[in-house]
Design a protein around this motif. Structure first.
Motif, mmCIF file in Angstrom:
data_model
loop_
_atom_site.group_PDB
_atom_site.id
_atom_site.type_symbol
_atom_site.label_atom_id
_atom_site.label_comp_id
_atom_site.label_asym_id
_atom_site.label_seq_id
_atom_site.Cartn_x
_atom_site.Cartn_y
_atom_site.Cartn_z
ATOM 1 N N HIS A 130 0.886 -1.263 -0.181
ATOM 2 C CA HIS A 130 0.044 0.062 -0.086
ATOM 3 C C HIS A 130 0.741 1.315 0.153
ATOM 4 C CE1 HIS A 130 -3.198 2.906 0.901
ATOM 5 N NE2 HIS A 130 -2.447 3.181 2.090
ATOM 6 N N ALA A 131 1.980 1.186 0.887
ATOM 7 C CA ALA A 131 2.812 2.584 0.899
ATOM 8 C C ALA A 131 3.280 2.592 -0.564
ATOM 9 C CB ALA A 131 3.732 2.240 1.942
ATOM 10 N N ASP A 132 3.725 1.421 -1.294
ATOM 11 C CA ASP A 132 4.477 1.686 -2.656
ATOM 12 C C ASP A 132 3.567 2.344 -3.507
ATOM 13 O OD1 ASP A 132 7.039 0.570 -1.688
ATOM 14 O OD2 ASP A 132 6.556 -1.378 -2.435
ATOM 15 N N PHE A 133 2.089 1.915 -3.336
ATOM 16 C CA PHE A 133 1.200 2.558 -4.137
ATOM 17 C C PHE A 133 0.838 3.954 -3.926
ATOM 18 C CE2 PHE A 133 -3.286 3.708 -4.739
ATOM 19 C CZ PHE A 133 -3.331 3.322 -6.171
ATOM 20 N N GLU A 134 0.632 4.377 -2.657
ATOM 21 C CA GLU A 134 0.708 5.725 -2.521
ATOM 22 C C GLU A 134 2.110 6.732 -3.052
ATOM 23 O OE1 GLU A 134 -0.502 6.493 1.616
ATOM 24 O OE2 GLU A 134 -2.590 6.166 1.035
ATOM 25 N N LYS A 135 3.150 6.067 -2.636
ATOM 26 C CA LYS A 135 4.211 6.724 -3.004
ATOM 27 C C LYS A 135 4.608 6.867 -4.486
ATOM 28 C CE LYS A 135 7.150 4.297 -0.388
ATOM 29 N NZ LYS A 135 8.281 3.691 0.331
ATOM 30 N N THR A 136 3.821 5.818 -5.247
ATOM 31 C CA THR A 136 3.986 5.940 -6.673
ATOM 32 C C THR A 136 3.112 6.852 -7.126
ATOM 33 O OG1 THR A 136 4.651 3.499 -6.896
ATOM 34 C CG2 THR A 136 3.406 4.547 -8.661
ATOM 35 N N ALA A 152 -9.492 7.069 -4.437
ATOM 36 C CA ALA A 152 -9.750 8.787 -3.873
ATOM 37 C C ALA A 152 -8.217 9.266 -3.719
ATOM 38 C CB ALA A 152 -10.654 8.642 -2.774
ATOM 39 N N PHE A 153 -7.244 8.615 -3.045
ATOM 40 C CA PHE A 153 -6.034 9.146 -2.821
ATOM 41 C C PHE A 153 -5.265 9.317 -4.314
ATOM 42 C CE2 PHE A 153 -1.578 8.530 -2.369
ATOM 43 C CZ PHE A 153 -1.130 9.260 -1.430
ATOM 44 N N ALA A 154 -5.407 8.251 -5.195
ATOM 45 C CA ALA A 154 -4.800 8.341 -6.451
ATOM 46 C C ALA A 154 -5.341 9.731 -7.248
ATOM 47 C CB ALA A 154 -5.026 7.095 -7.243
ATOM 48 N N GLN A 155 -6.675 9.897 -7.310
ATOM 49 C CA GLN A 155 -7.261 10.869 -7.830
ATOM 50 C C GLN A 155 -6.726 12.348 -7.446
ATOM 51 O OE1 GLN A 155 -11.215 9.224 -7.940
ATOM 52 N NE2 GLN A 155 -11.181 9.177 -10.205
ATOM 53 N N SER A 156 -6.414 12.177 -6.102
ATOM 54 C CA SER A 156 -6.332 13.390 -5.364
ATOM 55 C C SER A 156 -4.848 14.059 -5.792
ATOM 56 C CB SER A 156 -6.269 13.252 -3.760
ATOM 57 O OG SER A 156 -5.308 12.740 -3.386
ATOM 58 N N HIS A 157 -4.100 13.078 -6.355
ATOM 59 C CA HIS A 157 -2.625 13.353 -6.794
ATOM 60 C C HIS A 157 -2.676 13.175 -8.173
ATOM 61 C CE1 HIS A 157 -0.631 13.611 -2.781
ATOM 62 N NE2 HIS A 157 -1.748 12.470 -2.487
ATOM 63 N N ILE A 162 -6.120 3.815 -12.828
ATOM 64 C CA ILE A 162 -5.291 2.615 -12.004
ATOM 65 C C ILE A 162 -5.634 1.607 -12.984
ATOM 66 C CG2 ILE A 162 -5.349 1.558 -9.897
ATOM 67 C CD1 ILE A 162 -6.589 3.743 -8.574
ATOM 68 N N ALA A 163 -4.700 1.161 -13.561
ATOM 69 C CA ALA A 163 -4.655 -0.247 -14.353
ATOM 70 C C ALA A 163 -4.413 -1.274 -13.714
ATOM 71 C CB ALA A 163 -3.506 0.286 -15.450
ATOM 72 N N LEU A 164 -5.334 -2.058 -13.505
ATOM 73 C CA LEU A 164 -5.195 -3.303 -12.717
ATOM 74 C C LEU A 164 -4.975 -4.564 -13.685
ATOM 75 C CD1 LEU A 164 -7.940 -3.227 -10.281
ATOM 76 C CD2 LEU A 164 -5.574 -2.523 -9.770
ATOM 77 N N GLU A 165 -3.627 -5.066 -13.634
ATOM 78 C CA GLU A 165 -3.443 -6.376 -14.311
ATOM 79 C C GLU A 165 -4.289 -7.155 -14.089
ATOM 80 O OE1 GLU A 165 0.485 -8.831 -16.079
ATOM 81 O OE2 GLU A 165 0.523 -6.593 -15.299
ATOM 82 N N MET A 166 -5.111 -7.905 -15.143
ATOM 83 C CA MET A 166 -5.879 -9.040 -14.730
ATOM 84 C C MET A 166 -5.207 -10.470 -14.556
ATOM 85 S SD MET A 166 -9.092 -7.992 -17.169
ATOM 86 C CE MET A 166 -7.860 -7.874 -18.684
ATOM 87 N N HIS A 167 -4.959 -10.842 -13.418
ATOM 88 C CA HIS A 167 -4.017 -11.867 -13.284
ATOM 89 C C HIS A 167 -4.543 -12.777 -12.274
ATOM 90 C CE1 HIS A 167 -0.219 -13.795 -12.221
ATOM 91 N NE2 HIS A 167 0.484 -12.932 -12.992
ATOM 92 N N PRO A 168 -4.554 -14.104 -12.691
ATOM 93 C CA PRO A 168 -4.806 -15.129 -11.816
ATOM 94 C C PRO A 168 -4.000 -15.063 -10.543
ATOM 95 C CG PRO A 168 -4.745 -15.981 -14.086
ATOM 96 C CD PRO A 168 -4.216 -14.673 -14.128
ATOM 97 N N GLY A 169 -4.817 -15.487 -9.452
ATOM 98 C CA GLY A 169 -4.357 -15.606 -8.302
ATOM 99 C C GLY A 169 -4.774 -14.284 -7.299
ATOM 100 N N PHE A 170 -5.237 -13.344 -8.132
ATOM 101 C CA PHE A 170 -5.893 -12.117 -7.283
ATOM 102 C C PHE A 170 -7.236 -12.144 -7.825
ATOM 103 C CE2 PHE A 170 -1.433 -11.149 -8.342
ATOM 104 C CZ PHE A 170 -0.925 -10.871 -7.251
ATOM 105 N N CYS A 171 -8.005 -11.092 -7.005
ATOM 106 C CA CYS A 171 -9.505 -11.186 -7.217
ATOM 107 C C CYS A 171 -9.745 -10.867 -8.548
ATOM 108 C CB CYS A 171 -10.075 -10.331 -5.980
ATOM 109 S SG CYS A 171 -10.012 -10.998 -4.447
ATOM 110 N N VAL A 172 -9.183 -9.902 -9.168
ATOM 111 C CA VAL A 172 -9.322 -9.286 -10.491
ATOM 112 C C VAL A 172 -8.465 -10.160 -11.521
ATOM 113 C CG1 VAL A 172 -9.047 -7.592 -12.231
ATOM 114 C CG2 VAL A 172 -10.127 -7.164 -9.990
#
Length: 321
Positions: A90-96, A156-161, A166-176
């Motif tokens: 999560h911290a990596d996402f916010e810093k990114t 909401a955090f991403a849009q504020s910056h 937010i491009a989610l990779e559709m990858h087995p092993g994850f919910c999307v």
């Protein structure tokens, strides 16, 4: 469209060495790892955010080699049941997102993540069955109590910056992991959620990329050029679900390959044309994960395969209509 490359496989080279090499190949854009699974060897957010002169130096380096940045990538699992892992990702996402704002980049790539099956779980639980009913109870918990609340706040955090995509990779092993689950999360969270469309993860699931692209019109925010070869004989015996090592190509049902080594030019021309038809005009970012080739050979073959297939110019007016 622009021919791009995810620079992670080139972590053995300095940032400038990687840029010089890619520029010489004719690459136009780069996708840079900023944390999570891709790491941050070529672009460390902590260093950049602490010293903005380093941001200007990085921009100058891009300009020197006639490159643009298509996206920052921090693929991780920010909803991992292990709090330490979740907090780091999560911290990596916010810093990114904060770094993307400094660079004027509106696209960040990651995974949706996958929670555990209850609040005290140790490991993620990827559900692929609708029965026994326990699995549906797990899904309800994951989506209603963890995934959707997390991504509403994260979006909401991403849009504020200034991160609109937010491009989610559709990858087995994850919910999307497929078209339906991507659209399900997008409907729950909003248009900030879209796809980093990587056909390599779809081929082996039996998903036809061009049809999935059509279904995701307006929601394709980035594209990975990576191929998959299906071994029809191994699949006939064992099916598509696969836990054999990625390096054991002879015994796997499917294997990631450099573009053109899993599906031919006709298939890839159809994919690129369908992207154009839905209005996607972004990067076609090569991701090298071919265990049968060196990094250089895989990237160079992918570049040469894609160069004549991409559509670089604005379509002409239909004078024949």
């Amino acid at each position: 469209m622009k021919l791009g490359v995810l620079t992670v496989p080139l972590y053995g080279r300095s940032t400038e060495e990687a840029f010089a090499y890619l520029s010489k190949l004719g690459v136009q854009s780069v996708e840079i790892g900023t944390g999570g699974f891709p790491g941050n060897t070529h672009l460390n957010p902590d260093e950049m955010l602490a010293d903005e002169s380093k941001i200007e130096a990085f921009k100058n380096l891009l300009a020197k080699y006639n490159l643009t940045v298509s996206a920052f990538s921090c693929h991780g699992n920010p909803v991992h049941p292990n709090r330490e892992i979740a907090e780091k990702d999560h911290a990596d996402f916010e810093k990114t997102c904060r770094l993307a704002e400094k660079f004027g980049i509106d696209t960040v790539i990651t995974f949706s993540g996958c929670p555990g099956d209850f609040a005290g779980a140790k490991y993620p639980n990827w559900v692929t069955c609708a029965w026994p009913n326990d699995f549906l109870d797990i899904l309800k918990y994951q989506w209603d109590e963890v995934l959707v609340p997390y991504w509403k706040k994260a979006a909401a955090f991403a849009q504020s910056h200034g991160v609109k995509k937010i491009a989610l990779e559709m990858h087995p092993g994850f919910c999307v992991y497929n078209t339906r689950t991507l659209l399900q999360l997008r409907e729950a969270v909003g248009p900030a959620i879209g796809a980093n469309f990587d056909p390599s993860h779809l081929f082996w699931q039996g998903i036809h990329p061009t049809e999935a692209i059509k279904a995701l019109k307006g929601a394709v925010y980035h594209f990975h050029a990576k191929d998959t070869r299906i071994d029809n004989f191994n699949t006939a015996v064992n099916g598509a679900l696969e836990t054999t090592s990625y390096t054991d190509a002879l015994n796997r049902s499917w294997t990631f390959r450099t573009v053109g080594y899993g599906n031919g030019e006709i298939e890839w021309r159809a994919i690129i044309s369908t992207l154009r038809a839905i209005g996607y005009d972004g990067a076609i970012s090569i991701e090298h994960e071919d265990a049968l080739m060196s990094v250089e050979e895989g990237l160079e073959k992918a570049v040469e395969f894609l160069k004549p297939i991409l559509m670089y110019e604005t379509p002409a007016e239909a004078w024949w209509v």
